[in-house]
Design an enzyme around this catalytic site. Sequence first.
Site, PDB file in Angstrom:
ATOM      1  N   THR A  94       0.826  -1.210   0.000  1.00 56.10           N
ATOM      2  CA  THR A  94       0.000   0.000   0.000  1.00 56.10           C
ATOM      3  C   THR A  94       0.860   1.259   0.000  1.00 56.10           C
ATOM      4  OG1 THR A  94      -1.796  -1.140   1.150  1.00 56.10           O
ATOM      5  CG2 THR A  94      -1.803   1.262   1.230  1.00 56.10           C
ATOM      6  N   ARG A 254       3.761   2.818  10.036  1.00 59.46           N
ATOM      7  CA  ARG A 254       5.091   2.994   9.461  1.00 59.46           C
ATOM      8  C   ARG A 254       6.071   3.341  10.568  1.00 59.46           C
ATOM      9  NH1 ARG A 254       3.665   0.596   5.818  1.00 59.46           N
ATOM     10  NH2 ARG A 254       3.667   1.053   3.569  1.00 59.46           N
ATOM     11  N   ASP A 278       5.000  -3.321  14.753  1.00 55.76           N
ATOM     12  CA  ASP A 278       5.222  -4.181  13.596  1.00 55.76           C
ATOM     13  C   ASP A 278       6.095  -3.487  12.556  1.00 55.76           C
ATOM     14  OD1 ASP A 278       4.537  -6.642  12.036  1.00 55.76           O
ATOM     15  OD2 ASP A 278       3.625  -5.169  10.671  1.00 55.76           O
ATOM     16  N   GLU A 283      14.520  -1.389   8.756  1.00 55.94           N
ATOM     17  CA  GLU A 283      14.060  -2.760   8.666  1.00 55.94           C
ATOM     18  C   GLU A 283      14.986  -3.546   7.766  1.00 55.94           C
ATOM     19  OE1 GLU A 283       9.342  -1.560   9.255  1.00 55.94           O
ATOM     20  OE2 GLU A 283       9.991  -2.422   7.343  1.00 55.94           O
ATOM     21  N   HIS A 305       7.390  -6.610  10.583  1.00 60.21           N
ATOM     22  CA  HIS A 305       6.603  -5.977   9.516  1.00 60.21           C
ATOM     23  C   HIS A 305       5.813  -7.030   8.742  1.00 60.21           C
ATOM     24  CE1 HIS A 305       6.426  -2.245   6.700  1.00 60.21           C
ATOM     25  NE2 HIS A 305       5.294  -2.931   6.661  1.00 60.21           N
ATOM     26  N   ALA A 307       2.326  -7.755   9.716  1.00 61.48           N
ATOM     27  CA  ALA A 307       0.906  -7.680  10.050  1.00 61.48           C
ATOM     28  C   ALA A 307       0.028  -7.871   8.827  1.00 61.48           C
ATOM     29  CB  ALA A 307       0.595  -6.329  10.709  1.00 61.48           C
ATOM     30  N   TRP A 308       0.546  -7.560   7.654  1.00 57.13           N
ATOM     31  CA  TRP A 308      -0.202  -7.602   6.403  1.00 57.13           C
ATOM     32  C   TRP A 308      -0.190  -8.956   5.719  1.00 57.13           C
ATOM     33  CZ3 TRP A 308       2.651  -9.190   2.211  1.00 57.13           C
ATOM     34  CH2 TRP A 308       4.046  -9.203   2.405  1.00 57.13           C
TER      35      TRP A 308
END
Length: 332
Positions: A94, A254, A278, A283, A305, A307-308
Amino acid sequence: MKRAPLPPPGNRLRTKNIMLMKPNIVFLDEYSLGGADLSAIRALGSYTSYETTRPEEIVDRCREADIVITNKVPFDRTTLGQLPRLRLICVAATGVNHIDLEAAAERGIPVKNAVGYSTHAVTETTIGTAIALMRQVVYYDRYTKEQYAGAARQFHFGRTTRQLHGSRWGIVGMGNIGRSVARVAEALGCEVAYTSTSGVVREEPYPARPLDELLAWADVVSVHCPLTDRTRGLIGARELARMKPSALLINVARGGIVDEAALAAALDAGQLAGAALDVFVHEPLDVGNPLLAIREPDRLLLSPHNAWSPAEAVGVLVECIVRNIRENFPEQ
């Protein structure tokens, strides 16, 4: 690198007497979709993929590309200027803050992201981490595995637990995910309020509060806004100090919106009860990140990172990429 066989010379699609070459599609960080079935994307053109791509490799790998798919590989003005053939950038996510949108627009290159694919996944992560922190899940899991067998008593009260029902939930950023979290939190018995980070006032079924007021009011604060000049460093030491000592902070938006060093200090000082992140400024995490050294690690839940990333959400993401390509290359 996985490379699909190149089409033989003269491999064209004939549509209404117009000869059309199949587009060259390059996916620069295919690992980021976790081994998902990409056959629907491969069918749209001559497909080349790379597990990962370093910045210095971008131009060479994209020189013949009509379409580039990237999750987190960045495209700045200089890079875009060296890719005259490029006709479409599909972001396999996204967020588009790693793409120079102004430079792409100047060159007539559409940038298409995937909207809405992870709303349910990130909502579940947000609610789940709040419950996990309130129920002290990490502590009690470890106690049960290490000490409960053969214990003298049936019940153990090493950590106080709390219920979500009756709590006040503050939403920072009322977009698609923020609204979804608000609906679920309300259904679980929470009172919900929000603050807008965009400056745009919309009609919402929940009361709006200024950020400082929301932080002082809420028992749980979850962050769901994009990273922009307005939101970078939005929650730092001053803002954390306004929160209740019993409150939780959750950032699934973010890295860079929450000051990580300030959060680590606030947890150690008992300025808030717990937090879940998250997303991070860097990163993967830097080895010396202060979040990795807090005195009571059970008060902090960290995830890389993802969660999606449920399989169902990734499947929808692939569908979004296919749709974006077809809408911009209707001949496919």
